[in-house]
Design an enzyme around this catalytic site. Structure first.
Site, PDB file in Angstrom:
ATOM      1  N   HIS A   1      -5.043  -5.903  -4.476  1.00  0.00           N
ATOM      2  CA  HIS A   1      -4.323  -6.058  -5.934  1.00  0.00           C
ATOM      3  C   HIS A   1      -3.238  -7.045  -5.572  1.00  0.00           C
ATOM      4  CE1 HIS A   1      -0.948  -3.178  -4.882  1.00  0.00           C
ATOM      5  NE2 HIS A   1      -1.987  -2.603  -4.288  1.00  0.00           N
TER       6      HIS A   1
ATOM      7  N   GLU B   1      -6.372   3.507  -2.752  1.00  0.00           N
ATOM      8  CA  GLU B   1      -5.509   3.290  -1.605  1.00  0.00           C
ATOM      9  C   GLU B   1      -5.472   4.627  -0.821  1.00  0.00           C
ATOM     10  OE1 GLU B   1      -4.592   1.790   0.728  1.00  0.00           O
ATOM     11  OE2 GLU B   1      -2.738   0.913   0.021  1.00  0.00           O
TER      12      GLU B   1
END
Length: 186
Positions: A11, A86
């Site tokens: 990202h 994550e």
């Protein structure tokens, strides 16, 4: 094991990245630089033949926001999979890295993830990354996070995938993996 052709994106920069804050499973939005990171990744992807590729994203807002920018004109649909989120940092979620213990050693930032109280840990991350890869049925574009990207790439390429870490941790670039060989596209 042989894996399909993959393009892996981290990202774009988030507000918490800019503050040097641990995010883990929490979220903060992309900064204007993060939006430019994602747009750059889209430019890179548009230069590739992605016929037959599926698009997969972490369900975290920052990854979904990146996917929307980078893949807007490329993907008919973008699937989400929680296994792409994550690494969990437990009690250290939302904490500034400078407030946390900094271990000695060659890669203290990575060691912080390993020592986070009530964190997920690298072994659990590797297990879910492996499960995601095992379920892939063809070539894919994957929008994920810095540590999860490292886990996926090290499973396929080995530790050599991490030998030359980029300054930006993958933001604004794309990792291409084909036949077990990783190429950084900037």
């Amino acid at each position: 094991m042989r894996y399909p052709d993959l393009y892996i994106l981290r990202h774009g920069q988030t507000e918490w990245n800019a503050e040097n804050r641990m995010q883990g499973w929490l979220n903060s939005p992309l900064t204007p630089k993060g939006e430019m990171d994602a747009a750059r990744q889209g430019e890179i992807l548009r230069s590739r033949d992605l016929s037959g590729f599926e698009f997969w994203s972490s369900p975290s807002g920052r990854a979904v926001q990146t996917a929307a920018i980078a893949c807007a004109r490329l993907a008919d649909s973008i699937h989400t999979d929680i296994r792409l989120r994550e690494i969990g940092v437990g009690d250290w979620s939302a904490r500034l890295r400078d407030e946390l213990p900094m271990p000695d050693g060659p890669d203290p930032y990575m060691q912080q993830y390993a020592m986070a109280p009530n964190g997920e840990g690298f072994e659990a991350l590797q297990t879910r990354a492996q499960a995601f890869l095992d379920d892939l049925t063809g070539p894919a574009v994957i929008i994920t996070h810095g540590i999860t990207s490292r886990a996926i790439r090290s499973i396929i390429v080995g530790e050599g995938a991490l030998a030359k870490p980029s300054v930006h941790g993958g933001q604004g670039c794309v990792f291409h993996i084909k036949d077990g060989v990783q190429t950084l596209l900037e």
